[in-house]
Design a protein around this motif. Sequence first.
Motif, PDB file in Angstrom:
ATOM      1  N   SER A  77      16.162 -28.364  -2.968  1.00 62.79           N
ATOM      2  CA  SER A  77      17.510 -27.881  -2.647  1.00 62.79           C
ATOM      3  C   SER A  77      17.737 -27.823  -1.153  1.00 62.79           C
ATOM      4  CB  SER A  77      17.729 -26.491  -3.261  1.00 62.79           C
ATOM      5  OG  SER A  77      17.879 -26.567  -4.657  1.00 62.79           O
ATOM      6  N   ASP A  78      19.017 -27.750  -0.764  1.00 66.64           N
ATOM      7  CA  ASP A  78      19.359 -27.607   0.640  1.00 66.64           C
ATOM      8  C   ASP A  78      18.898 -26.242   1.157  1.00 66.64           C
ATOM      9  OD1 ASP A  78      20.590 -30.059   0.477  1.00 66.64           O
ATOM     10  OD2 ASP A  78      22.646 -29.250   0.493  1.00 66.64           O
ATOM     11  N   PHE A  79      18.626 -26.198   2.453  1.00 67.99           N
ATOM     12  CA  PHE A  79      18.357 -24.916   3.085  1.00 67.99           C
ATOM     13  C   PHE A  79      19.662 -24.122   3.187  1.00 67.99           C
ATOM     14  CE2 PHE A  79      14.898 -27.625   4.588  1.00 67.99           C
ATOM     15  CZ  PHE A  79      13.796 -26.812   4.325  1.00 67.99           C
ATOM     16  N   ALA A  80      19.525 -22.824   3.443  1.00 70.97           N
ATOM     17  CA  ALA A  80      20.705 -21.957   3.503  1.00 70.97           C
ATOM     18  C   ALA A  80      21.637 -22.402   4.616  1.00 70.97           C
ATOM     19  CB  ALA A  80      20.278 -20.514   3.722  1.00 70.97           C
ATOM     20  N   PRO A  81      22.885 -22.717   4.310  1.00 69.19           N
ATOM     21  CA  PRO A  81      23.818 -23.138   5.368  1.00 69.19           C
ATOM     22  C   PRO A  81      24.215 -21.998   6.292  1.00 69.19           C
ATOM     23  CG  PRO A  81      24.979 -22.919   3.280  1.00 69.19           C
ATOM     24  CD  PRO A  81      23.512 -22.732   2.975  1.00 69.19           C
ATOM     25  N   ASP A  82      24.034 -20.758   5.806  1.00 68.71           N
ATOM     26  CA  ASP A  82      24.425 -19.583   6.590  1.00 68.71           C
ATOM     27  C   ASP A  82      23.223 -18.772   7.063  1.00 68.71           C
ATOM     28  OD1 ASP A  82      23.584 -18.636   4.138  1.00 68.71           O
ATOM     29  OD2 ASP A  82      25.542 -17.866   3.527  1.00 68.71           O
ATOM     30  N   GLY A  83      22.011 -19.225   6.751  1.00 69.25           N
ATOM     31  CA  GLY A  83      20.806 -18.526   7.184  1.00 69.25           C
ATOM     32  C   GLY A  83      20.380 -17.372   6.296  1.00 69.25           C
ATOM     33  N   PHE A  84      21.138 -17.111   5.218  1.00 70.93           N
ATOM     34  CA  PHE A  84      20.824 -15.968   4.358  1.00 70.93           C
ATOM     35  C   PHE A  84      19.985 -16.401   3.157  1.00 70.93           C
ATOM     36  CE2 PHE A  84      24.745 -14.338   6.415  1.00 70.93           C
ATOM     37  CZ  PHE A  84      24.211 -13.163   6.941  1.00 70.93           C
ATOM     38  N   TYR A  85      18.989 -15.549   2.849  1.00 72.83           N
ATOM     39  CA  TYR A  85      18.136 -15.768   1.680  1.00 72.83           C
ATOM     40  C   TYR A  85      17.950 -14.461   0.917  1.00 72.83           C
ATOM     41  CZ  TYR A  85      16.823 -20.359   3.545  1.00 72.83           C
ATOM     42  OH  TYR A  85      16.843 -21.658   3.997  1.00 72.83           O
ATOM     43  N   ASP A  86      19.012 -13.711   0.757  1.00 72.10           N
ATOM     44  CA  ASP A  86      18.959 -12.459   0.011  1.00 72.10           C
ATOM     45  C   ASP A  86      19.550 -12.663  -1.374  1.00 72.10           C
ATOM     46  OD1 ASP A  86      22.029 -11.346   0.267  1.00 72.10           O
ATOM     47  OD2 ASP A  86      21.392 -12.471   2.043  1.00 72.10           O
ATOM     48  N   LEU A  87      19.543 -11.616  -2.191  1.00 71.30           N
ATOM     49  CA  LEU A  87      19.963 -11.758  -3.588  1.00 71.30           C
ATOM     50  C   LEU A  87      21.413 -12.209  -3.693  1.00 71.30           C
ATOM     51  CD1 LEU A  87      18.256  -8.650  -5.260  1.00 71.30           C
ATOM     52  CD2 LEU A  87      17.319 -10.938  -4.788  1.00 71.30           C
ATOM     53  N   ASN A  88      22.286 -11.645  -2.870  1.00 69.31           N
ATOM     54  CA  ASN A  88      23.687 -12.059  -2.920  1.00 69.31           C
ATOM     55  C   ASN A  88      23.839 -13.527  -2.556  1.00 69.31           C
ATOM     56  OD1 ASN A  88      26.717 -11.597  -2.859  1.00 69.31           O
ATOM     57  ND2 ASN A  88      26.338 -12.207  -0.738  1.00 69.31           N
ATOM     58  N   ALA A  89      23.084 -13.992  -1.551  1.00 68.57           N
ATOM     59  CA  ALA A  89      23.184 -15.394  -1.134  1.00 68.57           C
ATOM     60  C   ALA A  89      22.707 -16.329  -2.241  1.00 68.57           C
ATOM     61  CB  ALA A  89      22.364 -15.617   0.134  1.00 68.57           C
ATOM     62  N   PHE A  90      21.577 -15.995  -2.857  1.00 71.82           N
ATOM     63  CA  PHE A  90      21.100 -16.804  -3.981  1.00 71.82           C
ATOM     64  C   PHE A  90      22.149 -16.835  -5.093  1.00 71.82           C
ATOM     65  CE2 PHE A  90      16.695 -15.538  -2.450  1.00 71.82           C
ATOM     66  CZ  PHE A  90      16.364 -16.793  -1.967  1.00 71.82           C
ATOM     67  N   ASN A  91      22.747 -15.688  -5.362  1.00 74.48           N
ATOM     68  CA  ASN A  91      23.695 -15.623  -6.471  1.00 74.48           C
ATOM     69  C   ASN A  91      25.036 -16.256  -6.145  1.00 74.48           C
ATOM     70  OD1 ASN A  91      22.247 -14.559  -8.640  1.00 74.48           O
ATOM     71  ND2 ASN A  91      22.307 -12.510  -7.744  1.00 74.48           N
ATOM     72  N   THR A  92      25.395 -16.322  -4.875  1.00 74.35           N
ATOM     73  CA  THR A  92      26.575 -17.098  -4.493  1.00 74.35           C
ATOM     74  C   THR A  92      26.389 -18.551  -4.920  1.00 74.35           C
ATOM     75  OG1 THR A  92      27.098 -15.637  -2.638  1.00 74.35           O
ATOM     76  CG2 THR A  92      27.979 -17.887  -2.546  1.00 74.35           C
ATOM     77  N   ASP A  93      25.181 -19.077  -4.680  1.00 70.91           N
ATOM     78  CA  ASP A  93      24.877 -20.441  -5.114  1.00 70.91           C
ATOM     79  C   ASP A  93      24.913 -20.566  -6.631  1.00 70.91           C
ATOM     80  OD1 ASP A  93      24.461 -21.032  -2.453  1.00 70.91           O
ATOM     81  OD2 ASP A  93      22.274 -21.154  -2.619  1.00 70.91           O
ATOM     82  N   LEU A  94      24.328 -19.591  -7.322  1.00 71.15           N
ATOM     83  CA  LEU A  94      24.237 -19.701  -8.780  1.00 71.15           C
ATOM     84  C   LEU A  94      25.613 -19.589  -9.434  1.00 71.15           C
ATOM     85  CD1 LEU A  94      20.944 -17.714  -9.524  1.00 71.15           C
ATOM     86  CD2 LEU A  94      21.276 -20.196  -9.250  1.00 71.15           C
ATOM     87  N   ILE A  95      26.468 -18.747  -8.908  1.00 77.12           N
ATOM     88  CA  ILE A  95      27.837 -18.682  -9.432  1.00 77.12           C
ATOM     89  C   ILE A  95      28.555 -19.995  -9.161  1.00 77.12           C
ATOM     90  CG2 ILE A  95      30.098 -17.604  -9.105  1.00 77.12           C
ATOM     91  CD1 ILE A  95      28.259 -15.994 -10.876  1.00 77.12           C
ATOM     92  N   GLY A  96      28.338 -20.580  -7.986  1.00 75.06           N
ATOM     93  CA  GLY A  96      28.903 -21.901  -7.705  1.00 75.06           C
ATOM     94  C   GLY A  96      28.390 -22.944  -8.673  1.00 75.06           C
ATOM     95  N   LEU A  97      27.111 -22.829  -9.049  1.00 75.61           N
ATOM     96  CA  LEU A  97      26.536 -23.760 -10.016  1.00 75.61           C
ATOM     97  C   LEU A  97      27.177 -23.573 -11.383  1.00 75.61           C
ATOM     98  CD1 LEU A  97      24.396 -25.853 -10.868  1.00 75.61           C
ATOM     99  CD2 LEU A  97      22.773 -23.947 -11.127  1.00 75.61           C
ATOM    100  N   LEU A  98      27.317 -22.328 -11.831  1.00 76.09           N
ATOM    101  CA  LEU A  98      27.967 -22.083 -13.124  1.00 76.09           C
ATOM    102  C   LEU A  98      29.383 -22.642 -13.130  1.00 76.09           C
ATOM    103  CD1 LEU A  98      25.473 -20.273 -13.646  1.00 76.09           C
ATOM    104  CD2 LEU A  98      27.025 -18.551 -14.590  1.00 76.09           C
TER     105      LEU A  98
END
Length: 317
Positions: A71-92
């Motif tokens: 996967s791509d690295f974080a475009p915003d530098g964040f690797y916290d639960l909200n950041a991971f879940n922003t991606d997962l909601i985008g995936l859904l």
Amino acid sequence: MSLPAEVVPSIRIEVGPGHHLAVRRRGAGGIPLLLVHGFPCTSRIWSHNVVPLAEAGFDVVAPDLRGYGESDFAPDGFYDLNAFNTDLIGLLDRLGWERAVVAGHDLGAMISVDLANRHPERVDRLVILDDSMPDLPAEFAAAGIPPSRPKPAVHDYQRRQGREPEQLIAELATPEQRRRYVAEFYGHRMWCPPDAFDDADLEFLTEPYADAERLRASFADYEVVMGTRALSAPELLDRPVEQLTLLLIGADQVTLGEHVDERAAIALPNAVGPFWIKGAGHFLPWERPRTVNRAIRSFCGDLLGPAASRPASSVTA
């Protein structure tokens, strides 16, 4: 458990503007099932689960988290639960899924708990494959549950990855050293029985971590845990999970907390379990895939409908 006969290849899916996750998918059109890995894993840890669960009637999607695997690295530098879940909601959203069954392991379990609390309308139910759960100190204390005691001899890696990540990466100067470091979590660190992974397994599972940037990105979660890395939003681990939850735990690992059953009764009030899997350690998706696959199939039998009546042989891989 040796390598599966078929490893589903990954495809790239855009989950935000110009930001892609690598995703392994099988069973399009089935019941949506999201498999979320943790550390020191990638989506490869689900290699014994994707195909059998698709054959059971699920639309199975196993992404590499941002910064992990392919996967791509974080475009915003964040690797916290909200950041991971922003991606997962985008995936859904890209998959057209309104709701999904979400199964998480290790960090993936905490991401899944946060997802269930942050976006409850998107999570049908949870499957947790370790002892992860919300941290409710006041409620635990009121129930007479003492605080968990730290295990510094076991968790020394947390301190180094969370407080000395650059120094640690510098010490792991070659691909072989980085892969050997990751392989230790599958071996002498006692996260699992000593015979759970053979050389071919470790070759397959540690390959993504030969890359120094990938290993460094995986340390970011430990920086969050140690309070040395900024959050994109507060973590929603301060409240019970209301969704129906299946809790499976490998008994033979030293990373477990204490009073798990009592904590789960409060933090996961609608849990089925915990069920303790003897002879298994931390990596249930790989160590006991037949048990995991059958448990998920049974737990979701009402969603699968006629598919749930298929012979058990269809989900034994």
